[in-house]
Scaffold this motif. Structure first.
Motif, mmCIF file in Angstrom:
data_model
loop_
_atom_site.group_PDB
_atom_site.id
_atom_site.type_symbol
_atom_site.label_atom_id
_atom_site.label_comp_id
_atom_site.label_asym_id
_atom_site.label_seq_id
_atom_site.Cartn_x
_atom_site.Cartn_y
_atom_site.Cartn_z
ATOM 1 N N VAL A 77 39.606 24.471 44.026
ATOM 2 C CA VAL A 77 40.405 25.544 43.401
ATOM 3 C C VAL A 77 41.836 25.572 43.956
ATOM 4 O O VAL A 77 42.586 26.522 43.713
ATOM 5 C CB VAL A 77 39.743 26.941 43.523
ATOM 6 N N ARG B 53 41.142 32.771 42.627
ATOM 7 C CA ARG B 53 40.614 31.420 42.883
ATOM 8 C C ARG B 53 39.481 31.495 43.909
ATOM 9 O O ARG B 53 38.488 30.777 43.785
ATOM 10 C CB ARG B 53 41.708 30.509 43.433
ATOM 11 N N GLU C 63 42.098 26.344 34.804
ATOM 12 C CA GLU C 63 41.214 26.007 35.935
ATOM 13 C C GLU C 63 39.768 26.336 35.612
ATOM 14 O O GLU C 63 38.866 25.573 35.947
ATOM 15 C CB GLU C 63 41.645 26.767 37.191
ATOM 16 N N MET D 86 44.899 30.061 35.444
ATOM 17 C CA MET D 86 43.496 30.337 35.767
ATOM 18 C C MET D 86 42.576 29.968 34.597
ATOM 19 O O MET D 86 41.457 29.508 34.801
ATOM 20 C CB MET D 86 43.296 31.810 36.129
#
Ligand SMILES: Nc1ncnc2c1ncn2[C@@H]1O[C@H](COP(=O)(O)OP(=O)(O)OP(=O)(O)O)[C@@H](O)[C@H]1O
Length: 258
Positions: A125, A145, A179, A176
């Protein structure tokens, strides 16, 4: 055909307040989520989105109807389920690495192994170098994260996310989202992602469910045909994306009008 991960059939949920006032939060709500599906739920405030997630976790049993996870009626907390909520669920008194290692340690993994696993997730992360920082020393995006690493380290088969990125600024939120899709694509948990943001729902999901105003029930459902792996920053400007946003908004706006 993929296995069914979550099945909610004709579910209703009533709440009774201490003064005896009855609120019907969900009415005749049905939803089937297959293994590896990424479902987003949008709907007006108070339509029962969080209530729906609570029923899948077992924290909040239905008043009628059935809720099954991997074919079994939900009874109590299931270790296959991970959650990420709007508020940070990290422990303020623990360092980043201790926060991330907590799930495996809790399940009896040797602390040394749990810390090695945590270090790996911290790298994934993008937080290498921050292992010994405390949550108050991190930005909102970094704390999020940590929350993702803390959840993914447990390899949940089902991931429930309740407006997880809504407190973040627009740029951090976009990062985010990218991710999350990257992490999800490695293990393909079944995800239910609740959001107020139609674009976020389309960018992430395979299917977007629109709920009617409370008591909530499914108003409409949209398959999202955008290719995977998905480059969200590109996809956002495609005609397909804009067309879907308009369609979903036209459904939702009737429900949010006051
Ligand atoms: N424990 C409770 N006791 C009484 N009423 C409740 C309880 N939990 C939820 N409700 C009511 O049920 C309805 C649905 O609430 P819920 O939190 O599921 O909505 P939501 O769609 O997640 O809302 P928001 O988008 O504002 O987060 C609301 O009217 C709420 O007041």
């Amino acid at each position: 055909m993929k296995n069914v991960a979550i099945e909610m059939k004709n579910v209703s949920r009533k709440f009774v307040s201490p003064t005896g006032k009855i609120t019907l939060a969900l009415r005749d709500f049905s939803l089937t989520v297959h293994e590896g599906d990424f479902i987003a739920i949008v709907g007006p405030t108070g339509c029962g989105k969080s209530t729906t997630l609570g029923m899948i976790t077992g924290l909040n049993p239905p008043s009628s109807g059935s809720v099954k996870v991997f074919g079994k009626s939900v009874q109590g907390i299931d270790p296959n389920i991970g959650f990420v909520f709007q508020a940070d669920a990290v422990f303020p008194w623990k360092s980043v690495i201790d926060n991330v290692a907590i799930g495996p340690i809790f399940r009896g993994t040797d602390p040394k192994i749990a810390h090695d696993m945590a270090a790996d997730w911290i790298r994934r992360v993008g937080l290498t170098g921050f292992e010994h920082h405390y949550p108050h020393q991190l930005s909102g995006g970094m704390r999020k994260r940590v929350a993702l690493a803390q959840t993914f380290i447990n390899e949940p088969k089902i991931l429930l996310m309740d407006e997880p990125f809504s407190a973040l600024d627009v740029q951090t939120r976009a990062l985010m989202q990218e991710e999350l899709l990257g992490l999800w694509s490695e293990k393909k948990a079944s995800v239910i992602f609740v959001t107020h943001d139609i674009e976020e729902a389309i960018a992430l999901a395979d299917r977007v469910i629109v709920l009617s105003k409370g008591p909530g029930s499914v108003k409409s459902s949209y398959e999202i045909p955008l290719a995977r792996p998905r480059d969200i920053s590109e996809a956002r400007y495609s005609d397909e994306f804009v067309h879907l946003s308009k369609q979903i908004w036209s459904d939702l706006k009737d429900e949010v009008q006051i």
